[in-house]
Design a protein around this motif. Structure first.
Motif, short mmCIF file in Angstrom:
data_model
loop_
_atom_site.label_atom_id
_atom_site.label_comp_id
_atom_site.label_asym_id
_atom_site.label_seq_id
_atom_site.Cartn_x
_atom_site.Cartn_y
_atom_site.Cartn_z
N LEU A 1 22.26 37.64 16.07
CA LEU A 1 22.27 37.88 14.63
C LEU A 1 22.17 39.37 14.35
CD1 LEU A 1 22.10 36.83 11.67
CD2 LEU A 1 19.61 36.97 11.93
N PRO A 2 23.21 39.97 13.76
CA PRO A 2 23.10 41.36 13.29
C PRO A 2 22.57 41.35 11.85
CG PRO A 2 25.37 40.63 13.09
CD PRO A 2 24.58 39.45 13.63
N LEU A 3 21.70 42.29 11.53
CA LEU A 3 21.08 42.27 10.21
C LEU A 3 20.69 43.68 9.80
CD1 LEU A 3 20.28 39.98 8.20
CD2 LEU A 3 17.99 40.04 9.21
N PHE A 4 20.96 44.02 8.54
CA PHE A 4 20.47 45.28 7.99
C PHE A 4 19.73 45.02 6.69
CE2 PHE A 4 24.82 44.91 6.27
CZ PHE A 4 24.65 45.26 4.93
N GLU A 5 19.15 46.07 6.11
CA GLU A 5 18.25 46.06 4.96
C GLU A 5 16.85 45.64 5.42
OE1 GLU A 5 18.17 47.13 1.88
OE2 GLU A 5 20.23 47.88 1.97
N SER A 6 15.91 46.59 5.26
CA SER A 6 14.56 46.38 5.79
C SER A 6 13.88 45.15 5.20
CB SER A 6 13.70 47.62 5.54
OG SER A 6 13.64 47.94 4.16
N GLY A 7 14.07 44.89 3.91
CA GLY A 7 13.43 43.71 3.32
C GLY A 7 13.96 42.42 3.90
N ALA A 8 15.27 42.35 4.09
CA ALA A 8 15.87 41.16 4.70
C ALA A 8 15.39 40.98 6.13
CB ALA A 8 17.40 41.27 4.67
N ILE A 9 15.25 42.09 6.85
CA ILE A 9 14.78 42.00 8.24
C ILE A 9 13.34 41.51 8.29
CG2 ILE A 9 14.30 43.32 10.33
CD1 ILE A 9 16.62 45.20 9.50
N LEU A 10 12.50 42.00 7.37
CA LEU A 10 11.10 41.55 7.34
C LEU A 10 11.02 40.05 7.09
CD1 LEU A 10 9.25 44.38 5.36
CD2 LEU A 10 9.16 43.93 7.82
N ILE A 11 11.81 39.56 6.14
CA ILE A 11 11.80 38.13 5.85
C ILE A 11 12.28 37.34 7.06
CG2 ILE A 11 12.80 36.31 4.42
CD1 ILE A 11 12.97 38.44 2.16
N TYR A 12 13.32 37.83 7.70
CA TYR A 12 13.85 37.14 8.88
C TYR A 12 12.81 37.06 9.99
CZ TYR A 12 16.34 36.34 13.22
OH TYR A 12 16.72 35.85 14.44
N LEU A 13 12.17 38.18 10.29
CA LEU A 13 11.17 38.19 11.37
C LEU A 13 10.00 37.28 11.04
CD1 LEU A 13 11.14 42.00 12.24
CD2 LEU A 13 12.26 40.16 13.51
N ALA A 14 9.58 37.28 9.77
CA ALA A 14 8.48 36.41 9.37
C ALA A 14 8.87 34.94 9.50
CB ALA A 14 8.06 36.73 7.94
N ASP A 15 10.08 34.61 9.09
CA ASP A 15 10.53 33.22 9.20
C ASP A 15 10.75 32.82 10.66
OD1 ASP A 15 10.44 32.76 6.49
OD2 ASP A 15 12.57 33.11 6.15
N LYS A 16 11.21 33.75 11.46
CA LYS A 16 11.46 33.46 12.87
C LYS A 16 10.17 33.09 13.59
CE LYS A 16 13.14 35.83 17.09
NZ LYS A 16 14.30 34.98 17.49
N THR A 17 9.09 33.74 13.23
CA THR A 17 7.82 33.56 13.93
C THR A 17 6.83 32.67 13.18
OG1 THR A 17 6.92 35.56 12.89
CG2 THR A 17 8.04 35.83 15.02
N GLY A 18 7.08 32.44 11.90
CA GLY A 18 6.12 31.69 11.11
C GLY A 18 4.86 32.48 10.81
N GLN A 19 4.97 33.81 10.82
CA GLN A 19 3.82 34.68 10.58
C GLN A 19 4.16 35.73 9.51
OE1 GLN A 19 1.83 36.18 14.28
NE2 GLN A 19 3.46 35.05 15.34
N LEU A 20 3.13 36.28 8.91
CA LEU A 20 3.22 37.39 7.95
C LEU A 20 3.91 37.02 6.64
CD1 LEU A 20 4.11 40.42 10.28
CD2 LEU A 20 1.87 39.79 9.35
N LEU A 21 4.15 35.74 6.42
CA LEU A 21 4.71 35.28 5.16
C LEU A 21 4.25 33.84 4.97
CD1 LEU A 21 6.62 36.06 2.81
CD2 LEU A 21 8.50 35.08 4.14
N PRO A 22 3.54 33.57 3.87
CA PRO A 22 3.05 32.20 3.67
C PRO A 22 4.18 31.19 3.72
CG PRO A 22 2.06 33.70 2.08
CD PRO A 22 3.13 34.48 2.79
#
Length: 234
Positions: free
Chosen positions: A85-106
């Motif tokens: 998965l290629p991804l840009f925009e820091s906000g989108a990346i933060l959401i992706y990483l949080a969803d990928k791991t189930g952490q840092l986002l309720p």
């Protein structure tokens, strides 16, 4: 199936560890959002320095990943369905990483959207306003005799700090006791405003004790201390 080596950006920045998430960035407020999140999450990743002084962000290889020529950007070789998965925009990346791991986002709806609203507050307000203030206060804006642009951004930055300060009263983090991607988005910009930009006096930073209290707690986190230096400029 698409391989990491199929992405043109890897020709300029070869992956020594192609099984790891690839980060293309620079330790700016937007860049360190992602490196801090990666450090907090404990994900394996390989950072690549994108040098603005040599216009790396304008090269065809970088533009193939982010046509908007901004850092950060990532390629996750283990994206959804096992596809890179290629991804840009820091906000989108933060959401992706949080969803990928189930952490840092309720995970529950209401709390999740509360976190996302503060993430968007940073993306739409804090980042653009603090960044423009930095231009007019520290960089080329000093060449303008007319100080109205600087003062406009200083006033808006002060207003945004006031919003944060009021909200943070009685709270450890933006969502109360829960540390989230919203904090990771906001506080590198606050740190940059009073540190690198040296605009603390201009915005009356001393009036925002709650913001500074949370900033100091943020800076005390080991993952933050590591992430602020990644990628290394050396």
């Amino acid at each position: 199936m698409t391989q990491l080596s199929d992405f043109p950006i890897t020709h300029k920045w070869p992956a020594a560890h192609p099984d790891r998430l690839q980060l293309y960035s620079l330790p700016t407020p937007n860049g360190v959002k992602v490196s801090i999140a990666l450090e907090e999450l404990g994900l394996e990743y390989e950072p690549h320095l994108v040098k603005f002084d040599t216009n790396d962000q304008l090269t065809p290889e970088f533009l193939s990943l982010n046509p908007n020529n901004k850092i950060p950007a990532i390629i996750d070789p283990r994206g959804p369905g096992g596809v890179p998965l290629p991804l840009f925009e820091s906000g989108a990346i933060l959401i992706y990483l949080a969803d990928k791991t189930g952490q840092l986002l309720p995970q529950d709806g209401a709390r999740r959207y509360e976190a996302l609203q503060w993430l968007m507050f940073q993306m739409g307000g804090v980042g653009p306003m603090f960044g423009q203030l930095g231009f007019f206060h520290k960089f080329a804006g000093k060449d303008y005799e007319d100080k109205r642009p600087r003062d406009r951004y200083a006033a808006e930055s002060r207003r945004l700090l006031g919003v944060l300060d009021k909200h943070l009263q009685g709270k450890a983090w933006l969502l109360g006791d829960e540390y989230t991607v919203a904090d990771i988005a906001v506080f590198p910009w606050v740190n940059n405003l009073v540190g690198f930009y040296g605009a603390g006096d201009l915005v009356g930073y001393g009036d925002f004790a709650e913001v500074d209290r949370v900033l100091q707690a943020f800076l005390a986190r080991p993952a933050v201390q590591r992430g602020l230096k990644i990628p290394s400029r050396d």
